[in-house]
Design a protein around this motif. Structure first.
Motif, short mmCIF file in Angstrom:
data_model
loop_
_atom_site.label_atom_id
_atom_site.label_comp_id
_atom_site.label_asym_id
_atom_site.label_seq_id
_atom_site.Cartn_x
_atom_site.Cartn_y
_atom_site.Cartn_z
N LEU A 1 32.42 47.44 39.43
CA LEU A 1 33.81 47.81 39.17
C LEU A 1 34.05 49.19 39.75
O LEU A 1 33.42 50.16 39.35
N ILE A 2 34.94 49.27 40.73
CA ILE A 2 35.31 50.55 41.33
C ILE A 2 36.66 50.95 40.77
O ILE A 2 37.67 50.26 40.96
N VAL A 3 36.70 52.07 40.04
CA VAL A 3 37.94 52.52 39.41
C VAL A 3 38.15 53.99 39.71
O VAL A 3 37.36 54.85 39.34
N SER A 4 39.24 54.29 40.40
CA SER A 4 39.55 55.67 40.77
C SER A 4 41.06 55.84 40.84
O SER A 4 41.82 54.95 40.47
N GLY A 5 41.48 56.98 41.34
CA GLY A 5 42.91 57.24 41.46
C GLY A 5 43.59 56.34 42.47
O GLY A 5 44.78 56.03 42.34
N GLY A 6 42.86 55.88 43.47
CA GLY A 6 43.46 55.07 44.51
C GLY A 6 42.95 53.64 44.60
O GLY A 6 43.49 52.84 45.38
N HIS A 7 41.92 53.31 43.83
CA HIS A 7 41.32 51.98 43.95
C HIS A 7 40.95 51.39 42.59
O HIS A 7 40.50 52.12 41.70
N THR A 8 41.16 50.11 42.45
CA THR A 8 40.64 49.35 41.33
C THR A 8 40.23 47.99 41.88
O THR A 8 41.08 47.19 42.28
N GLN A 9 38.92 47.76 41.94
CA GLN A 9 38.39 46.53 42.53
C GLN A 9 37.16 46.06 41.77
O GLN A 9 36.40 46.88 41.24
N ILE A 10 36.97 44.76 41.74
CA ILE A 10 35.70 44.18 41.31
C ILE A 10 35.04 43.63 42.57
O ILE A 10 35.63 42.81 43.29
N MET A 11 33.83 44.10 42.84
CA MET A 11 33.13 43.70 44.05
C MET A 11 31.80 43.05 43.72
O MET A 11 31.12 43.45 42.78
N LEU A 12 31.45 42.05 44.52
CA LEU A 12 30.14 41.44 44.44
C LEU A 12 29.31 42.03 45.57
O LEU A 12 29.66 41.89 46.74
N MET A 13 28.24 42.72 45.23
CA MET A 13 27.34 43.30 46.22
C MET A 13 26.12 42.39 46.32
O MET A 13 25.24 42.38 45.45
N GLU A 14 26.08 41.59 47.38
CA GLU A 14 25.01 40.61 47.55
C GLU A 14 23.76 41.19 48.18
O GLU A 14 22.68 40.60 48.11
N GLY A 15 23.89 42.35 48.78
CA GLY A 15 22.78 43.04 49.42
C GLY A 15 23.32 44.30 50.07
O GLY A 15 24.51 44.58 49.99
N TYR B 1 29.36 42.90 51.01
CA TYR B 1 30.30 43.04 49.91
C TYR B 1 31.36 41.94 49.95
O TYR B 1 31.79 41.52 51.02
N GLN B 2 31.77 41.53 48.76
CA GLN B 2 32.86 40.56 48.63
C GLN B 2 33.80 41.05 47.53
O GLN B 2 33.36 41.30 46.41
N ILE B 3 35.07 41.20 47.85
CA ILE B 3 36.06 41.61 46.85
C ILE B 3 36.46 40.40 46.02
O ILE B 3 36.97 39.42 46.55
N LEU B 4 36.22 40.47 44.72
CA LEU B 4 36.54 39.37 43.82
C LEU B 4 37.90 39.56 43.16
O LEU B 4 38.56 38.58 42.79
N GLY B 5 38.30 40.80 42.98
CA GLY B 5 39.58 41.09 42.35
C GLY B 5 39.99 42.51 42.66
O GLY B 5 39.14 43.39 42.86
N GLN B 6 41.28 42.76 42.71
CA GLN B 6 41.77 44.10 42.99
C GLN B 6 43.18 44.25 42.42
O GLN B 6 43.84 43.28 42.07
N THR B 7 43.63 45.49 42.34
CA THR B 7 44.95 45.73 41.79
C THR B 7 46.03 45.25 42.75
O THR B 7 45.89 45.37 43.97
N ARG B 8 47.10 44.72 42.18
CA ARG B 8 48.23 44.29 42.98
C ARG B 8 49.32 45.35 43.06
O ARG B 8 50.31 45.18 43.77
N ASP B 9 49.11 46.44 42.34
CA ASP B 9 50.09 47.54 42.39
C ASP B 9 49.37 48.87 42.17
O ASP B 9 48.71 49.35 43.07
N ASP B 10 49.47 49.45 40.99
CA ASP B 10 48.83 50.74 40.73
C ASP B 10 47.34 50.58 40.49
O ASP B 10 46.89 49.59 39.90
N ALA B 11 46.57 51.58 40.94
CA ALA B 11 45.16 51.65 40.56
C ALA B 11 45.06 52.18 39.13
O ALA B 11 46.01 52.78 38.61
N ALA B 12 43.92 51.97 38.48
CA ALA B 12 43.75 52.42 37.10
C ALA B 12 43.91 53.93 36.98
O ALA B 12 44.58 54.43 36.07
N GLY B 13 43.32 54.67 37.92
CA GLY B 13 43.44 56.12 37.88
C GLY B 13 44.87 56.58 38.09
O GLY B 13 45.34 57.54 37.47
N GLU B 14 45.59 55.86 38.95
CA GLU B 14 47.00 56.17 39.19
C GLU B 14 47.82 55.90 37.93
O GLU B 14 48.73 56.66 37.58
#
Length: 339
Positions: A142-156, A160-173
């Protein structure tokens, strides 16, 4: 995969926003130095980061920060084996300062250089506190910052594969905008968190945007909800209760989406990265969820959650170990997807 000698010292440089940072990491996991020259107090008077001001301060602080890092690590430039620098995404003027310094060092020392995606640096902050993560792929991050909110699968490494992300504001925003509506000073997120510690998180029934079975996020409705509440409440509710309720509305969604992702993809090791990862409520609820579900939860130390160069050096080490260095003509980018 290339073979790197040990010890292998990577010097990292991070100037993507308003932190001038130089770090030195050995073999991808051992921090020799992680010096951060913050501009937070400077930008507080403007209520946010001013790009031109940030760039000028990076120019002033770059070399002193480099010298301090070498002193802390008790090594000289001749002991550095490679350079890693953030070259995307970020404020272009700020990035150029760090990248220019990194290229000059790599050329003068005749050593490899690699440009690092800022979010990839945040991913590797977890490896600095849990070096055994390499044996536990795939990882859910889970990447959560002022500009990003994403759930990523790191296979190696580098996969990387993005599984989910914000459709508007990031959590930090969302934290920062909520803080302004509550009349709290910049930086908003940490001030909301501190105030929330003395409040009742159930006092105000702010909405949670679950979005069905999707792993995406949306915080725009929550932002509207707090604006409406503050305007109508007219100071009747304790500010600490508003802050705690607002924080809970953000954190609950982050934690539940990670739980759902772990079930959906069968991943047992969860990591959190980015500035919002330093939020105490998020850390507590993530660990509690991990205990209930039998999952391993890894969260970096607070200093490694913020923008720092140790994470860039760590990411650089693994990039060089599993890939190839860049030529000196690589560019900088204000935006770029991590994939």
């Amino acid at each position: 995969m290339s073979s790197l000698p040990s010890p292998y010292n990577v010097l990292g440089i991070e100037t993507s926003c308003d932190e001038t940072s130089v770090g030195i990491v050995t073999d991808g996991v051992r921090i020799g130095a992680n010096v951060i020259a913050s501009q937070a107090d400077l930008h507080a008077r403007y209520g946010g980061v001013v790009p031109e001001v940030a760039s000028r301060k990076h120019v002033e602080r770059m070399l002193p920060t480099l010298h301090t890092a070498l002193e802390e690590a008790k090594i000289g430039l001749s002991d550095i084996h490679a350079i890693a620098t953030t070259n995307r995404p970020g404020l272009l003027g700020a990035l150029l300062v760090g990248v220019s310094c990194a290229k000059a060092l790599a050329y003068a020392l005749d050593i490899p250089i690699v440009g690092i995606h800022h979010l990839e640096g945040h991913l590797y902050s977890n490896f600095l506190v849990a070096p055994d993560l390499e044996a536990e792929f795939p990882l859910l991050i889970l990447i959560v910052s002022g500009g990003h909110t994403q759930i990523m699968l790191m296979e190696g490494h580098g996969r990387y594969q993005i599984l989910g992300q914000t459709r508007d504001d990031a959590a930090g925003e969302a934290f920062d905008k909520g803080a302004r509506l509550m009349g709290l000073p910049y930086p908003g997120g940490p001030n909301v968190s501190r105030l929330a510690e003395t409040g009742d998180p159930k006092r105000v029934p702010f909405p949670r945007s679950w979005m069905g079975d999707s792993l995406d996020f949306s915080f725009s409705g929550l932002k509207t909800a707090i604006r409406t509440f503050v305007e109508r409440d007219n100071g009747q509710t304790l500010l600490a209760d508003i802050a705690a309720s607002y924080e809970a509305a953000i954190v609950d969604v982050l934690v539940e989406k990670m739980r759902r992702a772990s079930v959906q993809y069968g991943v047992k090791t969860l990591c959190v990265a980015g500035g919002v990862a330093a939020n105490r409520s998020l850390q507590t609820k993530m660990r509690q969820m991990g205990e209930r579900e039998g999952l391993r939860v890894v969260i970096p130390d607070p200093v490694l959650c913020t923008d720092n160069a140790a994470m860039i050096a760590a990411a650089g080490y693994y990039r060089l170990k599993h890939g190839t260095p860049h030529s000196l003509d690589f560019d900088t980018y204000a935006t770029e997807r991590l994939s």
